[in-house]
Design a protein around this motif. Structure first.
Motif, mmCIF file in Angstrom:
data_model
loop_
_atom_site.group_PDB
_atom_site.id
_atom_site.type_symbol
_atom_site.label_atom_id
_atom_site.label_comp_id
_atom_site.label_asym_id
_atom_site.label_seq_id
_atom_site.Cartn_x
_atom_site.Cartn_y
_atom_site.Cartn_z
ATOM 1 N N UNK A 1 0.745 -1.162 -0.040
ATOM 2 C CA UNK A 1 0.157 -0.105 0.148
ATOM 3 C C UNK A 1 0.842 1.205 -0.024
ATOM 4 N N UNK A 2 1.909 1.199 0.719
ATOM 5 C CA UNK A 2 2.656 2.486 1.070
ATOM 6 C C UNK A 2 3.451 2.805 -0.337
ATOM 7 N N UNK A 3 3.770 1.760 -1.273
ATOM 8 C CA UNK A 3 4.367 2.370 -2.225
ATOM 9 C C UNK A 3 3.604 2.295 -3.434
ATOM 10 N N UNK A 4 2.293 2.313 -3.323
ATOM 11 C CA UNK A 4 1.370 2.133 -4.338
ATOM 12 C C UNK A 4 1.462 3.329 -5.468
ATOM 13 N N UNK A 5 1.151 3.201 -6.655
ATOM 14 C CA UNK A 5 1.130 4.253 -7.408
ATOM 15 C C UNK A 5 -0.085 5.298 -7.229
ATOM 16 N N UNK A 6 -0.972 4.834 -6.315
ATOM 17 C CA UNK A 6 -2.097 5.893 -6.122
ATOM 18 C C UNK A 6 -2.255 5.918 -4.735
ATOM 19 N N UNK A 7 -2.781 7.003 -4.174
ATOM 20 C CA UNK A 7 -3.109 7.359 -2.830
ATOM 21 C C UNK A 7 -4.500 7.614 -2.887
ATOM 22 N N UNK A 8 -5.132 7.546 -1.516
ATOM 23 C CA UNK A 8 -6.575 7.807 -1.453
ATOM 24 C C UNK A 8 -6.706 9.195 -0.339
ATOM 25 N N UNK A 9 -7.752 9.899 -0.819
ATOM 26 C CA UNK A 9 -7.932 11.197 -0.046
ATOM 27 C C UNK A 9 -9.167 11.124 0.325
ATOM 28 N N UNK A 10 -9.589 11.525 1.657
ATOM 29 C CA UNK A 10 -10.783 11.291 2.209
ATOM 30 C C UNK A 10 -11.340 12.765 2.526
ATOM 31 N N UNK A 11 -12.630 13.007 2.160
ATOM 32 C CA UNK A 11 -13.185 14.465 2.472
ATOM 33 C C UNK A 11 -13.712 14.341 3.766
ATOM 34 N N UNK A 12 -14.468 15.512 4.403
ATOM 35 C CA UNK A 12 -14.951 15.607 5.346
ATOM 36 C C UNK A 12 -16.191 14.760 5.603
ATOM 37 N N UNK A 13 -16.983 14.636 4.435
ATOM 38 C CA UNK A 13 -18.304 13.885 4.728
ATOM 39 C C UNK A 13 -17.968 12.187 3.990
ATOM 40 N N UNK A 14 -16.810 11.958 4.150
ATOM 41 C CA UNK A 14 -16.476 10.487 3.785
ATOM 42 C C UNK A 14 -16.286 10.043 2.293
ATOM 43 N N UNK A 15 -16.235 11.139 1.335
ATOM 44 C CA UNK A 15 -15.875 10.890 0.144
ATOM 45 C C UNK A 15 -14.540 10.246 -0.092
ATOM 46 N N UNK A 16 -14.322 9.174 -0.881
ATOM 47 C CA UNK A 16 -12.906 9.122 -1.256
ATOM 48 C C UNK A 16 -12.495 9.277 -2.579
ATOM 49 N N UNK A 17 -11.289 9.781 -2.797
ATOM 50 C CA UNK A 17 -10.773 9.915 -3.994
ATOM 51 C C UNK A 17 -9.440 9.555 -4.141
ATOM 52 N N UNK A 18 -9.489 8.657 -5.276
ATOM 53 C CA UNK A 18 -8.167 7.768 -5.390
ATOM 54 C C UNK A 18 -7.396 8.607 -6.664
ATOM 55 N N UNK A 19 -6.078 9.003 -6.251
ATOM 56 C CA UNK A 19 -5.344 9.961 -6.991
ATOM 57 C C UNK A 19 -3.965 9.440 -7.085
ATOM 58 N N UNK A 20 -3.600 9.760 -8.395
ATOM 59 C CA UNK A 20 -2.106 9.243 -8.967
ATOM 60 C C UNK A 20 -1.209 9.860 -7.780
ATOM 61 N N UNK A 21 -0.264 9.139 -7.195
ATOM 62 C CA UNK A 21 0.648 9.748 -6.166
ATOM 63 C C UNK A 21 1.540 10.876 -6.818
ATOM 64 N N UNK A 22 1.819 10.725 -7.907
ATOM 65 C CA UNK A 22 2.783 11.857 -8.534
ATOM 66 C C UNK A 22 2.182 13.032 -8.563
ATOM 67 N N UNK A 23 0.795 12.925 -9.117
ATOM 68 C CA UNK A 23 0.061 14.064 -9.225
ATOM 69 C C UNK A 23 -0.164 14.896 -7.687
#
Lengths: 107, 639
Positions: free
Chosen positions: A1-23
């Motif tokens: 997980x730690x070195x995945x190409x993607x990371x997850x950002x979670x908003x206040x109301x629980x929405x998850x966004x999967x984003x390219x790590x480099x971006x």
């Protein structure tokens, strides 16, 4: 997980966004979270309880917009919805999206 | 009927208002302009009733004109010609004739009004009629029915309800909504075409690009999110009512952007005044008046730093207010405040000078002179920074007074009067030891003694500017930098220190200005620390000197460690315009020796023709047809 190409950002109301790590690393704030021994660095999940989903969505949009255009000249401006302008400004300040890093540092 | 009308007219409108209950703000406003909403409503009702009656008349020919209701028509709508009741008897008859006259007057007034209207002028152009009166009357007769009535569409003939938004057709009639939409579409198409022509494709883009390069805002890749947001905000600032609690650096950025677009006025100023702030920076105060400036002090009572550019209306009244309040400014920056009298400056410094740590005054011509400067040593015991720019009043006496301010660390002078070198020498002897910034712009008469004084006294200088000296010599500069106990400078600007002789422009037997030796000594002393260097117009620096300073060993091209090239790590901006000896080779060497260089200016260096520019660096001012800027795309240059 730690070195995945993607990371997850979670908003206040629980929405998850999967984003390219480099971006996402364009933001010094996120870069700092993902460095060292923080929980975020291990799981690749960053929570932002202060930021609502619709703002975070726009920020994630921006990450990818920046990533796509990082080497280009004459980049067309991204559309910012007028009604979200101030919220986005706060978010931009939170994510430290003020001075963009030089696109490609010289070797 | 007429009686009722007369009573209706004669009833004092004020009384009417008094009867009414609580009023809206709009009603109050209208009342203050002598407009009564009630009156308007009554008039409109009467007109509508009359129009309905008129329509009924048209539909039913049998309806006689002696109908009492129709008698009201001429008085209320001048459109229908006066046709009073035929029974002309006694008092009623006189009333009727008076009535008729009134109607005629009203019609005349209406015609006058129509003549003045835009619509009439437009129509006149189309029709080309000589008789204005006839045309105006025709317009009056065809005057549009009121909203809420039925009308036949001019275009398709369909019956529809008139609204306030109904459009006029080409012949002056009204259009139904489908027909107006059709017309709108055509208009929109016509409107769209224009801006397309205005913004020209590739040329516009290139111009924009070069403009941003010269602004120093050029970057590869996308703009930052913050910049995008601020630009959007500035475009829509009229929608913003409050900026909320944004952090002050962001507010400052918005203020800069707005000033650049010349949008800062009384209304938008309120967005930047936060009661808790300590800092207010106004980058363009040209549209603000004295009351606005006073408002700043009212809204922001804890103000410590104030910066106003184009502060034209920052005048005595504002100064009086500032003096009378409990505001303790530590930093005052005024640009163009020419309306403050010398008496107010004196009073301000006497009352509030003790708080001042920084005082910067730009572009004043009369009232900020020697006597004001003479007050500074006594009234401002903690003054740290002093800047007097583009000032026509200060002379040597004023500069001598500055020498008595021992706390001074940063001094910038740009005076219009010539000041003798001795004054500067004296000043440096007294306060030079601790000075961190010394900026002497346009000092034609300053000579080598000033440089020697710098060498002898200054020990903590970081920024040095001496421009347009016509007396300093190369030997003087070399003496200054050789063995100077001051640590390396970070900012040096020696532009236009050069020999000026139109009869012998090339020869410089006395070595006037910054030439080869001085330049070598400068780079040997400060090269490692310099961030910004400006030797604009020092045209007697030889090519050899540049090659020595930006030294690249060509034989060992592939091995940086062995090549022995000098590296200026810190240098970010270099201005070598109008140094005639600069060649392609020198420019290439500069790029190699300065890895962090961002911008290199080479205006007027005619020997620069075709240079390979490393990626991400900017070369400005190349004399070629591609324009003046080359943004590098060459990655290989540093290998």
């Amino acid at each position: 997980m730690a070195d995945s190409k993607y990371i997850t950002l979670i908003s206040s109301n629980g929405f998850e966004f999967v984003v390219l790590r480099e971006a996402a690393l364009v933001s010094p704030t996120i870069k700092g979270m993902l460095r060292g021994g923080f929980k975020e660095a291990q799981t690749g999940v960053c929570e932002f309880p202060e930021i609502s989903a619709h703002v975070l969505e726009k920020v994630v949009d921006y990450f990818h917009y920046w990533y796509r255009n990082r080497d280009k000249e004459n980049v067309p401006d991204m559309k910012i919805p007028v009604e979200m302008c101030l919220e986005l400004l706060m978010a931009a300040s939170y994510f430290n999206l003020e001075n963009m890093p030089v696109a490609r540092p010289l070797q | 009927m007429t009686i009722s009308l007369i009573r209706f007219r004669s009833r004092p409108s004020r009384q009417q208002r008094r009867i009414m209950g609580p009023q809206s703000a709009l009603t109050d406003f209208l009342a203050s302009h002598n407009i009564s909403a009630h009156q308007i409503r009554l008039d409109a009702d009467a007109r509508r009733r009359a129009a309905q009656e008129g329509q009924g008349e048209q539909n039913n020919e049998n309806n006689e004109s002696n109908d009492p209701a129709s008698a009201a028509t001429p008085t209320t709508t001048p459109a229908v010609s006066g046709n009073p009741a035929p029974a002309a008897r006694g008092r009623r008859a006189t009333a009727a004739s008076r009535n008729e006259e009134e109607a005629r007057n009203k019609e005349k007034n209406a015609i006058e009004k129509i003549k003045a209207s835009k619509k009439f002028q437009k129509r006149k152009r189309h029709v080309d009629s000589d008789d204005e009166d006839d045309l105006a009357r025709a317009l009056l007769q065809s005057s549009a029915p009121l909203p809420g009535q039925q009308e036949n569409c001019e275009n398709c003939g369909k019956r529809f309800t008139v609204t306030a938004y109904s459009r006029n057709g080409p012949k002056g009639g009204l259009l139904c909504s489908p027909c107006s939409k059709e017309l709108d579409k055509n208009d929109a198409a016509a409107r769209k075409k224009k801006p397309k022509r205005a913004t020209g494709g590739a040329v516009g883009v290139r111009r924009q690009l070069q403009s941003s390069i010269l602004d120093g805002t050029y970057t590869l890749g996308a703009k930052s999110l913050m910049t995008l947001c601020i630009e959007t905000l500035a475009k829509n600032i009229d929608l913003a009512e409050d900026l909320g609690d944004l952090p002050s650096p962001i507010i400052d950025k918005i203020a800069r952007k707005l000033s650049k677009l010349r949008l800062l006025d009384s209304r938008t100023l309120s967005l930047f005044l936060q009661p808790t702030a300590e800092e207010v920076q106004i980058y363009d105060g040209a549209k603000l008046n004295s009351d606005d400036y006073i408002r700043i002090f009212q809204v922001v009572p804890g103000l410590k730093k104030l910066k106003v550019r184009n502060a034209i209306h920052f005048k005595d009244t504002v100064m009086d207010y500032l003096i009378s309040r409990n505001i303790e400014l530590e930093d005052l920056y005024l640009h163009g405040a020419n309306l403050i009298s010398e008496a107010r400056w004196t009073e301000y410094l006497q009352k509030k000078g003790r708080f001042l740590r920084s005082l910067r005054v730009y572009f004043t011509d009369k009232h900020f002179g020697d006597s004001v400067l003479a007050l500074l040593p006594r009234t401002c015991p903690s003054l740290n920074r002093l800047k007097v720019c583009h000032n026509q009043e200060v002379t040597g006496a004023g500069v001598a007074a500055i020498a008595k301010i021992p706390t001074l660390r940063h001094l910038s002078l740009d005076l219009r009067n010539d000041v003798h070198s001795d004054v500067y020498v004296d000043l440096l002897g007294k306060i030079g030891t601790h000075l961190q910034t010394l900026s002497l712009t346009r000092v034609r008469d300053a000579d080598n003694t000033v440089l020697d004084a710098l060498h002898a006294h200054c020990r903590s200088l970081v920024k040095l500017r001496i421009t347009e000296s016509e007396l300093m010599t190369d030997a003087g500069f070399a003496r200054l930098f050789r063995g100077w106990a001051n640590p390396g400078l970070e900012f040096v600007d020696l532009q236009k220190c050069r020999q000026l002789d139109s009869a012998h422009p090339r020869e410089n037997p006395d070595g006037i200005g910054l030439c080869s030796d001085g330049f070598r000594a400068l780079m040997a002393h400060s090269g490692r620390t310099l961030r910004e260097l400006n030797v604009h117009g020092c045209r007697h620096i030889e090519r050899v000197a540049f090659e020595d300073v930006f030294n690249v060993n060509n034989n060992n091209n592939n091995n940086v460690a062995d090549s022995g090239e000098t590296v200026y790590e810190a240098l970010a901006k270099l201005e070598i315009s109008f140094c005639e000896e600069i060649t392609d080779y020198v420019v290439g060497s500069v790029f190699r020796c300065c890895p962090n260089l961002r911008e290199l200016n080479v205006f007027g260096c005619m020997k620069v023709r075709d240079v390979r520019v490393p990626r991400g660096k900017i070369l400005v001012g190349v004399p070629n047809a591609r324009g003046m800027v080359i943004e590098g795309d060459d990655d290989e240059v540093r290998q």
